[in-house]
Design a protein around this motif. Sequence first.
Motif, mmCIF file in Angstrom:
data_model
loop_
_atom_site.group_PDB
_atom_site.id
_atom_site.type_symbol
_atom_site.label_atom_id
_atom_site.label_comp_id
_atom_site.label_asym_id
_atom_site.label_seq_id
_atom_site.Cartn_x
_atom_site.Cartn_y
_atom_site.Cartn_z
ATOM 1 N N LYS A 426 -1.012 1.238 -8.556
ATOM 2 C CA LYS A 426 -1.847 0.426 -8.122
ATOM 3 C C LYS A 426 -1.252 0.002 -6.720
ATOM 4 O O LYS A 426 -2.073 -0.246 -5.610
ATOM 5 N N GLU A 427 0.113 0.440 -6.383
ATOM 6 C CA GLU A 427 0.561 0.114 -4.954
ATOM 7 C C GLU A 427 0.281 1.304 -3.968
ATOM 8 O O GLU A 427 0.546 1.116 -2.932
ATOM 9 N N LYS A 428 -0.311 2.707 -4.620
ATOM 10 C CA LYS A 428 -0.570 3.611 -3.855
ATOM 11 C C LYS A 428 -2.233 3.630 -3.518
ATOM 12 O O LYS A 428 -3.018 3.311 -4.367
ATOM 13 N N LYS A 429 -2.568 3.659 -2.025
ATOM 14 C CA LYS A 429 -3.980 3.611 -1.947
ATOM 15 C C LYS A 429 -4.655 5.042 -1.774
ATOM 16 O O LYS A 429 -4.583 5.678 -0.763
ATOM 17 N N GLU A 468 1.200 8.999 -0.483
ATOM 18 C CA GLU A 468 1.277 7.373 -0.512
ATOM 19 C C GLU A 468 -0.118 7.001 -0.144
ATOM 20 O O GLU A 468 -0.332 5.660 -0.706
ATOM 21 N N ASN A 469 -0.850 7.447 0.703
ATOM 22 C CA ASN A 469 -2.302 6.975 1.169
ATOM 23 C C ASN A 469 -3.004 8.256 1.251
ATOM 24 O O ASN A 469 -2.644 9.484 1.896
ATOM 25 N N THR A 471 -6.288 10.956 0.110
ATOM 26 C CA THR A 471 -6.874 11.439 -1.090
ATOM 27 C C THR A 471 -6.225 12.443 -2.002
ATOM 28 O O THR A 471 -5.486 13.152 -1.368
#
Length: 703
Positions: A426-429, A468-469, A471
């Motif tokens: 959940k902490e990764k976008k 980390e962020n 696609t």
Amino acid sequence: MKKIVALNTYFKLLLLIIGTSLLFLLLYLSLYIYTIQQEKEVYKTTYNQYNSEVSSLFELNSKTHIATIKDVTYWTDLVNFITTKNEDWFNKFIVKEFDTYEVDYIGIYGLDKQLINKVATSNIKTLNFIPKSVFESLYQSKLSRFYIQIPEGIVEVFGATIHPSEDPKKNKTLPSGYFIMARLINGSFLQNLNKISNSKTQLVAYDFLPSDDIESVVIYQKLKDWRNKTIAQLAFKRPFNLDFKSAKKILIIIIIAFVINIIVYLYFSKRWVYSPLKTITKILESGSQQAINELKSEPGEFGYIGNLFEENNNQRKQLEISKKKAEESDKLKSSFLANLSHEIRTPMNAIVGFSDLLNAKDLTEIDKKEYIKIIRNCGSNLVSIIEDLIEMSKIDSQQITPKLVGFDINSCCKELYESIKVTIPKEKKIVLNFIENPKPVLRNVISDKTKLVQVITNLLTNAIKYTENGTVEFGFAIKEKAGIIEFRVKDSGIGIDDKNIKVIFDRFRRIEDDFSVELSGLGLGLAICKAYVEMLGGTIDVNSKVGEGSEFVFSIPLKYDTSTITEEKSVITTIDLEANHDKVILVAEDDNINFLLLKKILQMRNYTIIRAVNGQEAVTICSTNPAINLVFMDIKMPIMDGYAAFEKIKTFLPNLPVIAQTAHSSAEDKERVLQSGFTDYVTKPLDKERIFYVIDAVFKNSK
């Protein structure tokens, strides 16, 4: 003469040897045939006699001890001692009479395979060296003689079961315990064998390779353990001398003829061989290219040898390059082992450390939840490391072969997308996208679905790990002309530099940078992917830029399923029950810790729990208790394993749902469980959420 001079060196030497050695060859053949026939016959006779003698003497050497242990083990007082463990009786009848047994160790064991009492000489200081598995075979055979390796050396062990005095043949009563005698094969033991066999006796290793000594006859007596496995050998050696006077006379004549032949040979070899050999020596000493060119200019074979020297120089350069590569591989392996130790100790340190912190009395609920989360994550990392090692080991030992089946590739990738999507932290976008083939795939394709899914899963897991962020997207494309299915996994993560991208699929390799140091893993995931893709007949490659991301592309052969058989879907048996406390669950588990964990998990929902400690007991309970609604069946159990128990239960309760629980987590093991007909499966370490999911699916009460 001119024709002879024109011949090359090989034919010159051949002509010389043939002309000067005809007489020598005839004389030698007469000696050779005569000597060989006589020697073989005499040696064979001597060997057979000596072998028979050694075998008889070796058995005779142990006969007294076998008779002793037979007599002493049908003794009612000894049976009583097993129960009373009377120290005074043991000292009076065993310790006091110990010298008469002529052994170095006597031990009395109970049926529980535990040592009750023992007495030993100073030769044997090991307290309890009898393996537990010995007693299992001894219980059946009643009497056994074998050998075993202990720190003090090899010992000869005599073992027998203990019975009452009225049962001398040991066929009326069951064994009450075990009586063990042992003597060390030391200097005095070997001296005794030397004396009775008139030989030189020596204890050698089980894989000892004898030398070709024609002056002695050597017999090897194998010393085998209780599993009939050779652990050492006794070598009996006796001189063997042959003296054939007629052979000596013939030999003298041959030597004279041989000397004359040598003189003639040396004279001509100086002219035909000495000069080229001198050049060869110069090449070997200095490696001079000029000397090699001179040798190449020689006619015949020496010119060919010059060419070989030139090729050898080139090969030596290649070997130096290969040596550097091998040294680099050793360094990589050492680095891998060091990394393995670090990756295992790191989660273990967290598990042990935070488990201790959970015992603190002033621990808040928030801290407790945080510690438990850390322990679970570290446990998952440890399991992942172990599974990667097992998978790579199976690949190396060629235990894995493709299992080609027809399946719907669209459905396969969509199901994989749904299962991976929920695992993203959940902490990764991160946005996960699935890109379908431009044209619908109307037919099933043939490949190994399990291994294909594992390759894509490994690539997606890596992509998510290093992003980390941004696609992560994957998809496939059918290329009819090329006859392949091309898969792509692309991310917008940290990327891979040019140095590491060359070795990214190599074993014992792991990218080391500021980001990857923070992540756990052995670096075997991509090596496993490459092995699986090649196993399926395809190739894999990667394109990457640091800071922009990576794209892994692999392809497998395109082959459509022409059959009309559709892929079977697993059907989960469901039962509609009223309340959890009315639901009875049988847990077949032989390990107490694993049962306690599963019991605590199930009691969280107020299920009624029944336990069976082996497969046979599970079958019995199911046949006598119609209230059972569900069975958790451990696969590996004593007496009867989970597969056999499941087959028996299905004969009288075909609709009873049975969930397999196993410590084997490979794709092949899971496939075997489902093909055997189990309703579902859970793997160890047990996951509470997975267990509740499976139960909810069975009972139709998922929340």
